[in-house]
Write an enzyme that holds these catalytic residues in place. Structure first.
Site, PDB file in Angstrom:
ATOM      1  N   ASP A 288      12.105   9.546  57.252  1.00 13.16           N
ATOM      2  CA  ASP A 288      11.321  10.105  56.153  1.00 13.16           C
ATOM      3  C   ASP A 288      11.629   9.346  54.864  1.00 13.16           C
ATOM      4  O   ASP A 288      12.777   9.286  54.421  1.00 13.16           O
ATOM      5  CB  ASP A 288      11.644  11.588  55.978  1.00 13.16           C
ATOM      6  CG  ASP A 288      10.567  12.332  55.208  1.00 13.16           C
ATOM      7  OD1 ASP A 288      10.142  11.824  54.156  1.00 13.16           O
ATOM      8  OD2 ASP A 288      10.159  13.412  55.650  1.00 13.16           O
TER       9      ASP A 288
ATOM     10  N   SER B 257       4.774  14.128  52.803  1.00  9.56           N
ATOM     11  CA  SER B 257       5.187  14.129  54.210  1.00  9.56           C
ATOM     12  C   SER B 257       4.284  14.985  55.080  1.00  9.56           C
ATOM     13  O   SER B 257       4.232  14.782  56.302  1.00  9.56           O
ATOM     14  CB  SER B 257       6.634  14.622  54.328  1.00  9.56           C
ATOM     15  OG  SER B 257       7.514  13.754  53.667  1.00  9.56           O
TER      16      SER B 257
ATOM     17  N   ASP C 150      10.173  22.196  57.846  1.00  6.66           N
ATOM     18  CA  ASP C 150       9.803  21.164  56.892  1.00  6.66           C
ATOM     19  C   ASP C 150       8.633  20.348  57.452  1.00  6.66           C
ATOM     20  O   ASP C 150       8.352  20.360  58.654  1.00  6.66           O
ATOM     21  CB  ASP C 150      11.005  20.271  56.610  1.00  6.66           C
ATOM     22  CG  ASP C 150      10.894  19.547  55.286  1.00  6.66           C
ATOM     23  OD1 ASP C 150      10.012  19.876  54.487  1.00  6.66           O
ATOM     24  OD2 ASP C 150      11.721  18.637  55.048  1.00  6.66           O
TER      25      ASP C 150
ATOM     26  N   THR D  52       7.623  17.246  58.294  1.00  4.17           N
ATOM     27  CA  THR D  52       7.578  16.308  59.414  1.00  4.17           C
ATOM     28  C   THR D  52       7.752  16.990  60.760  1.00  4.17           C
ATOM     29  O   THR D  52       6.955  16.758  61.681  1.00  4.17           O
ATOM     30  CB  THR D  52       8.600  15.180  59.213  1.00  4.17           C
ATOM     31  OG1 THR D  52       8.285  14.480  58.001  1.00  4.17           O
ATOM     32  CG2 THR D  52       8.587  14.207  60.370  1.00  4.17           C
TER      33      THR D  52
ATOM     34  N   ARG E 245       2.125  23.655  53.264  1.00  3.38           N
ATOM     35  CA  ARG E 245       3.361  23.266  53.942  1.00  3.38           C
ATOM     36  C   ARG E 245       4.532  24.203  53.675  1.00  3.38           C
ATOM     37  O   ARG E 245       5.522  24.183  54.415  1.00  3.38           O
ATOM     38  CB  ARG E 245       3.752  21.840  53.535  1.00  3.38           C
ATOM     39  CG  ARG E 245       3.997  21.677  52.045  1.00  3.38           C
ATOM     40  CD  ARG E 245       4.413  20.261  51.682  1.00  3.38           C
ATOM     41  NE  ARG E 245       5.764  19.971  52.110  1.00  3.38           N
ATOM     42  CZ  ARG E 245       6.350  18.782  51.992  1.00  3.38           C
ATOM     43  NH1 ARG E 245       5.667  17.760  51.493  1.00  3.38           N
ATOM     44  NH2 ARG E 245       7.579  18.593  52.378  1.00  3.38           N
TER      45      ARG E 245
ATOM     46  N   GLU F 118      13.371  13.075  63.640  1.00  3.65           N
ATOM     47  CA  GLU F 118      13.253  12.738  62.221  1.00  3.65           C
ATOM     48  C   GLU F 118      14.617  12.639  61.543  1.00  3.65           C
ATOM     49  O   GLU F 118      15.439  13.551  61.645  1.00  3.65           O
ATOM     50  CB  GLU F 118      12.430  13.787  61.471  1.00  3.65           C
ATOM     51  CG  GLU F 118      12.264  13.431  59.985  1.00  3.65           C
ATOM     52  CD  GLU F 118      11.952  14.626  59.094  1.00  3.65           C
ATOM     53  OE1 GLU F 118      11.435  14.395  57.973  1.00  3.65           O
ATOM     54  OE2 GLU F 118      12.242  15.773  59.481  1.00  3.65           O
TER      55      GLU F 118
ATOM     56  N   ASP G  78      14.586  10.463  52.604  1.00  5.07           N
ATOM     57  CA  ASP G  78      13.660  10.875  51.555  1.00  5.07           C
ATOM     58  C   ASP G  78      14.326  11.800  50.543  1.00  5.07           C
ATOM     59  O   ASP G  78      14.204  11.612  49.326  1.00  5.07           O
ATOM     60  CB  ASP G  78      12.473  11.582  52.203  1.00  5.07           C
ATOM     61  CG  ASP G  78      11.580  12.299  51.201  1.00  5.07           C
ATOM     62  OD1 ASP G  78      10.671  11.667  50.667  1.00  5.07           O
ATOM     63  OD2 ASP G  78      11.813  13.505  50.971  1.00  5.07           O
ATOM     64  N   LYS G  79      15.018  12.795  51.019  1.00  2.00           N
ATOM     65  CA  LYS G  79      15.546  13.833  50.119  1.00  2.00           C
ATOM     66  C   LYS G  79      16.590  13.254  49.162  1.00  2.00           C
ATOM     67  O   LYS G  79      16.639  13.619  47.988  1.00  2.00           O
ATOM     68  CB  LYS G  79      16.126  14.980  50.958  1.00  2.00           C
ATOM     69  CG  LYS G  79      15.057  15.638  51.833  1.00  2.00           C
ATOM     70  CD  LYS G  79      15.637  16.762  52.677  1.00  2.00           C
ATOM     71  CE  LYS G  79      14.649  17.228  53.733  1.00  2.00           C
ATOM     72  NZ  LYS G  79      13.320  17.594  53.213  1.00  2.00           N
TER      73      LYS G  79
ATOM     74  N   HIS H  98      14.809  11.129  46.530  1.00  2.00           N
ATOM     75  CA  HIS H  98      14.311  11.978  45.449  1.00  2.00           C
ATOM     76  C   HIS H  98      15.410  12.256  44.429  1.00  2.00           C
ATOM     77  O   HIS H  98      15.150  12.363  43.226  1.00  2.00           O
ATOM     78  CB  HIS H  98      13.808  13.310  46.003  1.00  2.00           C
ATOM     79  CG  HIS H  98      12.410  13.255  46.537  1.00  2.00           C
ATOM     80  ND1 HIS H  98      11.320  12.960  45.757  1.00  2.00           N
ATOM     81  CD2 HIS H  98      11.925  13.466  47.792  1.00  2.00           C
ATOM     82  CE1 HIS H  98      10.228  12.995  46.496  1.00  2.00           C
ATOM     83  NE2 HIS H  98      10.559  13.295  47.737  1.00  2.00           N
TER      84      HIS H  98
ATOM     85  N   ASP I 172       7.206   7.841  57.204  1.00  2.00           N
ATOM     86  CA  ASP I 172       6.002   8.581  56.842  1.00  2.00           C
ATOM     87  C   ASP I 172       5.371   8.029  55.561  1.00  2.00           C
ATOM     88  O   ASP I 172       4.153   7.977  55.432  1.00  2.00           O
ATOM     89  CB  ASP I 172       6.290  10.070  56.714  1.00  2.00           C
ATOM     90  CG  ASP I 172       7.459  10.377  55.797  1.00  2.00           C
ATOM     91  OD1 ASP I 172       8.146   9.442  55.341  1.00  2.00           O
ATOM     92  OD2 ASP I 172       7.696  11.570  55.535  1.00  2.00           O
ATOM     93  N   HIS I 173       6.179   7.598  54.619  1.00  2.00           N
ATOM     94  CA  HIS I 173       5.674   7.070  53.348  1.00  2.00           C
ATOM     95  C   HIS I 173       6.762   6.233  52.695  1.00  2.00           C
ATOM     96  O   HIS I 173       7.941   6.304  53.068  1.00  2.00           O
ATOM     97  CB  HIS I 173       5.252   8.208  52.411  1.00  2.00           C
ATOM     98  CG  HIS I 173       6.343   9.219  52.177  1.00  2.00           C
ATOM     99  ND1 HIS I 173       7.435   8.968  51.373  1.00  2.00           N
ATOM    100  CD2 HIS I 173       6.513  10.472  52.660  1.00  2.00           C
ATOM    101  CE1 HIS I 173       8.232  10.025  51.377  1.00  2.00           C
ATOM    102  NE2 HIS I 173       7.700  10.958  52.145  1.00  2.00           N
TER     103      HIS I 173
ATOM    104  N   HIS J 165       7.431   9.585  45.514  1.00  2.00           N
ATOM    105  CA  HIS J 165       6.979   8.723  46.595  1.00  2.00           C
ATOM    106  C   HIS J 165       6.191   7.558  45.996  1.00  2.00           C
ATOM    107  O   HIS J 165       5.695   7.641  44.872  1.00  2.00           O
ATOM    108  CB  HIS J 165       6.052   9.478  47.549  1.00  2.00           C
ATOM    109  CG  HIS J 165       6.683  10.642  48.228  1.00  2.00           C
ATOM    110  ND1 HIS J 165       5.980  11.518  49.011  1.00  2.00           N
ATOM    111  CD2 HIS J 165       7.965  11.092  48.241  1.00  2.00           C
ATOM    112  CE1 HIS J 165       6.772  12.450  49.483  1.00  2.00           C
ATOM    113  NE2 HIS J 165       7.987  12.213  49.021  1.00  2.00           N
TER     114      HIS J 165
END
Length: 655
Positions: free
Chosen positions: A69, A123, A174, A176, A187, A343, A348-349, A352, A390-391, A432
């Protein structure tokens, strides 16, 4: 397979032990003298034969899809430089022989730009793309712009008789992991308490329920991750109203585990006894302790990453959970294979949070999962492994971190400083980005990742490689109803059984005009005890596939022991719908919401509404699930063997 590729994969396995031993607490030594002529080259002579041998026919028994992610090229490079040096390799990710890139954009849902590309996805939209083959809006969980649900790879694999698994280091609700198991407009429709986020998807609003309850209804064979807080919430509607989702899961036959020791004791998982492992209330702790980014970085004092003392036992690392899932899903004696999604969530987290050490550790964690998948695939010979993201995300390797930009300087495996900048926010959550991301593959069908593709192509690659049928009504076209041929005494207990519901996960059951509720489909079969009407006569029984809308009807004679009764009659044909419709709901945000992907805490953003897998139109909870269903199915099989079956007509959809 060439000897060159064999050496690379064997190196991956050996390196896995080295990574575990080092724990990347301190950078490893550089692997090559890059200053030598050709010292930085990665190819060993001509690579044509190596690539040619990697091109296997696109037919596989198993597929393992691994998602990093927020893991763009920059995040991979940062982790490689730190852990192995600029000339080194991530033993799993870098061992994949065929690679490409794919686009990740989502769509605007409303306003002047409705239906046009939203270049920075979240995501949920990206996961929906590869899970269903359909572009959607940010915030969508496997529904399209019109809130219509689309079947996921995992759901289709299950309908085709494959075993299925879903593993994540995030809350299992979450985005994903959720895209394979649920269909909601928002989501954050996590569990029974998320009333304000679930809207029309909530059970008490007539929807399919929150993500957590839909996870139970999807009935994957193996689900491992965080997110136990939502399962501690109590159902607000449906046939499980008043019970927690954990209580519901156990009554439906799930093996529920919450510790490494309990997970270690699990030796099988299947449709009769699926495994639900939830090890933290929220997201799982990261491998490395958090590093704090500062304006301008810290070039005078480069940092080294430190192990997180709160990390869970090694048995609950992403690599170990991946290996456990493979062990449980793999059945060499079966002609049917499995689909597994894995995953690495907190790349990702931590991105961020501008936490470079956190994201490095999570990238290495994912790499260990890739190594486990590759080792299995090499030995198995019938498995496609795909690794992608994913991104894209924020972190960048820069010459120096500007004074107004957050960043850190790290001392890498080369003994050289590396400056990492986070430039999409000065405070709060980093954003992102809209760049294409890498995708790589190994095994049958891996050639389909080569070149530039779109995220939605991954859905078709997996479906085609596994040879999955996608028409759910057709998969349930052989549904049949089994009822006692002899008269049933008034108010007596008898068994309603159905077979051939491969395209469904739940079936609605009706008797004498009264809906009894829904029951889980196990191996295409449903079975439950029912109480006959008190009055004598003929009672109609109806089974309706929740996902396929295939309808089967028959009758049972209600009479005294002395009554002759007849064999009963069937019902008329009914129309079926192709798949399920998603409930209408509120618009998802068009922009990528960094806070939605940030590292969660226990109970954070966990809202929704529960029920029992399928939607109940009311009535009491059915006391039949899991092992009880298995027993009832065996009872029904005994009735078949005794010849006490009613011939029944059934009606199906004209798909």
């Amino acid at each position: 397979m060439t000897s060159r590729h064999s050496r690379r994969v064997r190196h991956s396995v050996l390196a896995a032990g080295a990574v575990t031993a080092l724990g990347i607490l301190a950078p490893a030594a550089a692997s090559a003298a890059v200053s030598d002529h050709g010292g930085a080259a990665r190819h060993d002579g001509d690579n044509t034969a190596f690539v040619r041998e990697a091109l296997e026919d696109a037919s596989a028994k198993n597929v393992i899809l691994l998602i990093g992610d927020g893991m763009g090229d920059s995040e991979i490079t940062i982790a490689r430089n730190y852990a192995y040096g600029a000339g080194g390799e991530l033993p799993g990710i870098d061992a994949l022989p065929l690679s490409g890139s794919y686009s990740t954009y989502s769509l605007h849902r409303g306003g002047d730009y409705a239906g046009k590309p939203n270049y920075v996805p979240d995501s949920a939209a990206t996961g929906t793309a590869w899970a269903t083959g359909t572009k959607s809006y940010n915030g969508a969980i496997s529904v399209d712009l019109d809130s219509v649900a689309h079947d996921t790879v995992l759901e289709l694999a299950k309908a085709n008789g494959l075993r299925t698994g879903n593993v994540s280091t995030a809350e299992i609700q979450d985005a994903t992991p959720a895209v394979q198991l649920a269909h909601v407009d928002d989501r954050k429709c996590y569990g029974p308490d998320s009333v304000d986020r679930c809207g029309a998807d909530a059970l008490d609003a007539g929807g399919a329920g929150s993500i957590s309850e839909q996870i139970l209804g999807a009935r994957a064979d193996v689900v491992l991750g965080g997110g136990s807080a939502s399962f501690s919430q109590t159902a607000r509607a449906g046939q499980w109203e008043g019970q927690t989702l954990f209580e519901q899961a156990r009554e439906r036959g799930y093996q529920v585990v919450t510790t490494a020791a309990e997970l270690g004791e699990v030796t099988h998982a299947d449709q009769a006894e699926p495994l639900l492992g939830l090890f933290t209330p929220g997201n799982m702790p990261t491998r490395m302790s958090e590093s704090v980014a500062v304006p301008g970085g810290n070039p005078e004092a480069p940092i080294e990453c430190q192990a997180n003392p709160d990390r869970l036992p090694e048995e609950l690392s992403l690599g170990s959970m991946t290996q456990k899932a493979i062990d449980l899903l793999d059945d060499p004696d079966s002609t049917e294979g499995f689909f597994l999604q894995v995953e690495g969530a907190s790349i990702d987290k931590r991105n961020h949070a501008a936490d470079v050490c956190g994201q490095i550790g999570e990238t290495v964690d994912l790499d260990e999962a890739v190594q486990a998948a590759l080792e299995f695939a090499q030995q198995d010979g019938e498995t496609l492994v795909i690794v992608t993201a994913d991104h894209a995300h924020t972190s960048q390797i820069v010459g120096s971190v500007p004074d107004h930009t957050l960043g850190n300087t790290l001392l890498t495996a080369d003994g050289s400083p590396m400056n990492v900048a986070y430039g999409t926010a000065t405070t709060g959550s980093q954003q992102h980005t809209g760049a294409q991301v890498p995708i790589a593959g190994y095994g049958p069908g891996a050639a389909n990742v080569v070149g530039l593709t779109d995220q939605t192509d991954t859905f078709f690659t997996v479906v085609d490689t596994l040879g999955l049928a996608t028409d759910l009504p057709a998969l349930s076209a052989d549904a049949a109803l089994d009822l006692p041929e002899a008269p049933v005494a008034p108010a007596a207990e008898f068994t309603i059984a159905g077979t051939g519901f491969a395209g469904d996960r739940q079936v609605r059951v009706g008797l004498a005009g009264e809906e009894l509720g829904t029951v889980d489909v196990i191996g295409g079969r449903v079975s439950l005890p029912a109480t006959a009407p008190a009055a004598t006569g003929v009672a109609e029984v109806e089974l309706v596939g929740v996902q396929s809308d295939v309808t089967v009807t028959g009758t049972v004679e209600i009479g005294t022991d002395g009554d002759e009764g007849d064999a009963g009659t069937g019902g008329d044909a009914g129309a079926g719908a192709d798949g399920t419709d998603g409930a209408d709901g509120t618009d998802g945000a068009d922009g990528a919401d960094g806070s939605d992907d940030s590292q969660g805490t226990a109970g954070s953003e966990e809202v929704g509404d529960t029920g029992g897998g399928g939607v109940s139109a009311g009535g009491d909870r059915l006391p039949v699930t899991g092992m009880q269903l298995t027993g009832a199915a065996l009872m029904a099989a005994g009735l078949v063997a005794a010849g006490l079956m009613l011939r029944s007509r059934h009606r199906r959809s004209a798909a």
